[in-house]
Enzyme design. Structure first.
Site, PDB file in Angstrom:
ATOM      1  N   ASP A  68       0.824  -1.218   0.000  1.00  0.00           N
ATOM      2  CA  ASP A  68       0.000   0.000   0.000  1.00  0.00           C
ATOM      3  C   ASP A  68       0.853   1.260   0.000  1.00  0.00           C
ATOM      4  OD1 ASP A  68      -2.024  -1.810   0.344  1.00  0.00           O
ATOM      5  OD2 ASP A  68      -2.926  -0.817   2.076  1.00  0.00           O
ATOM      6  N   ASP A  69       0.227   2.363  -0.397  1.00  0.00           N
ATOM      7  CA  ASP A  69       0.715   3.743  -0.199  1.00  0.00           C
ATOM      8  C   ASP A  69       1.758   4.231  -1.203  1.00  0.00           C
ATOM      9  OD1 ASP A  69      -0.952   3.571   1.952  1.00  0.00           O
ATOM     10  OD2 ASP A  69       0.552   3.979   3.487  1.00  0.00           O
ATOM     11  N   HIS A 119      -6.349   3.110  -3.840  1.00  0.00           N
ATOM     12  CA  HIS A 119      -6.156   3.377  -2.397  1.00  0.00           C
ATOM     13  C   HIS A 119      -6.488   4.852  -2.128  1.00  0.00           C
ATOM     14  CE1 HIS A 119      -4.909   2.173   1.519  1.00  0.00           C
ATOM     15  NE2 HIS A 119      -3.743   2.789   1.531  1.00  0.00           N
ATOM     16  N   HIS A 123      -5.547   9.834   0.176  1.00  0.00           N
ATOM     17  CA  HIS A 123      -5.194   9.037   1.360  1.00  0.00           C
ATOM     18  C   HIS A 123      -5.219   9.940   2.597  1.00  0.00           C
ATOM     19  CE1 HIS A 123      -3.086   6.225   4.021  1.00  0.00           C
ATOM     20  NE2 HIS A 123      -3.315   5.304   3.118  1.00  0.00           N
ATOM     21  N   HIS A 214       3.802  -2.254   3.025  1.00  0.00           N
ATOM     22  CA  HIS A 214       3.818  -0.885   2.485  1.00  0.00           C
ATOM     23  C   HIS A 214       5.072  -0.661   1.661  1.00  0.00           C
ATOM     24  CE1 HIS A 214       0.916  -0.569   5.792  1.00  0.00           C
ATOM     25  NE2 HIS A 214       0.364   0.398   5.087  1.00  0.00           N
TER      26      HIS A 214
END
Ligand SMILES: [Zn+2]
Length: 251
Positions: A68-69, A119, A123, A214
């Site tokens: 993620d991210d 995502h 965010h 991540h």
């Protein structure tokens, strides 16, 4: 969904208490406190699937790795190189504004045969307080940014910080997205010891696990070769998310 059932239960319990008429105030207070505790846990725990269906494991005899991210200018390319070396396909839940900032890295994720998912664009830490309209807007902005770069229309969604609520559930249902959670939270954004992080992931993985990592974390890059070697040596297969969950990542 379960949120509706718990809300209805609260109303029924309040009505029953009023009928019985004993120490009404205390009893109602207890029901309300219990309700708030259950709903709060539901908001932060994807595996409860409290507000909406969330895929947290696979039925296949393989695990699924998710990052993620990103895209991150330094760590995402390093992770891609390691995955290539081990011939492993993963899933990257990307942030729209970063995809726009690093379009080449986004494209190389796709070129190497990995899957990308939504995502959100910003965010934001306030995402859990967004209206249904704002949630939709943020998700659509991420999809538009990624479509503009790669031509892919993403169908998989992962909520920031794993937070879900009725507004997010409504938006995701309207947009017809599939929400992907996890059953193994690596805590790679919090753990600072490589050994502890490796041990934690190793101890939590079972057949069909979806692992949350991540690609903005140095420690994740550092332990990845060791982790993939461990999978190899122990016959743990890593599946592409589309095969592992028998779904299409793009419309
Ligand atoms: Zn995130």
């Amino acid at each position: 969904m379960k949120f509706k059932a718990v809300s209805i239960a609260l109303v029924v319990l309040i009505i029953l208490t009023l009928i019985i008429d004993i120490q009404i105030f205390i009893v109602i207070s207890i029901w309300i406190i219990l309700y708030l505790i259950i709903v709060s846990v539901g908001v932060f725990n994807v595996q409860w699937q409290f507000f909406m269906p969330i895929i947290c494991t696979s039925e296949q005899d393989a695990i699924i790795l998710t990052f993620d991210d990103g895209p991150h200018p330094v760590f995402t390319p390093q992770i891609l190189a390691i995955l290539k070396e081990f011939n492993i396909k993963a899933t990257f839940f990307v942030i729209g504004r970063l995809a726009k900032q690093y379009p080449d890295i986004l494209q190389s994720i796709i070129n190497q045969g990995h899957v990308i998912g939504n995502h959100t664009y910003q965010h934001s830490h306030r995402f859990g307080f967004y209206s249904t309209y704002a949630v939709k807007d943020d998700i659509l902005a991420c999809n538009a940014a990624v479509r503009g770069i790669t031509g892919r229309q993403m169908q998989l969604f992962r909520p920031p910080v794993g937070v879900t609520n009725p507004n997010i559930a409504k938006a995701v249902t309207h947009l017809n997205l599939k929400t992907i959670g996890w059953d193994v939270r690596s805590l790679d954004t919090r753990i600072t010891s490589q050994e502890r992080l490796f041990k934690r992931i190793k101890s939590k993985i079972t057949n069909g696990s979806i692992v949350l990592l991540h690609d903005r974390q140095k420690i994740t890059v550092e332990i990845l070769p060791k982790l993939l070697t461990y999978f190899n040596e122990n016959g743990i297969k890593v599946a592409n998310i589309e095969e592992g969950l028998t779904l299409n990542a793009y419309a």
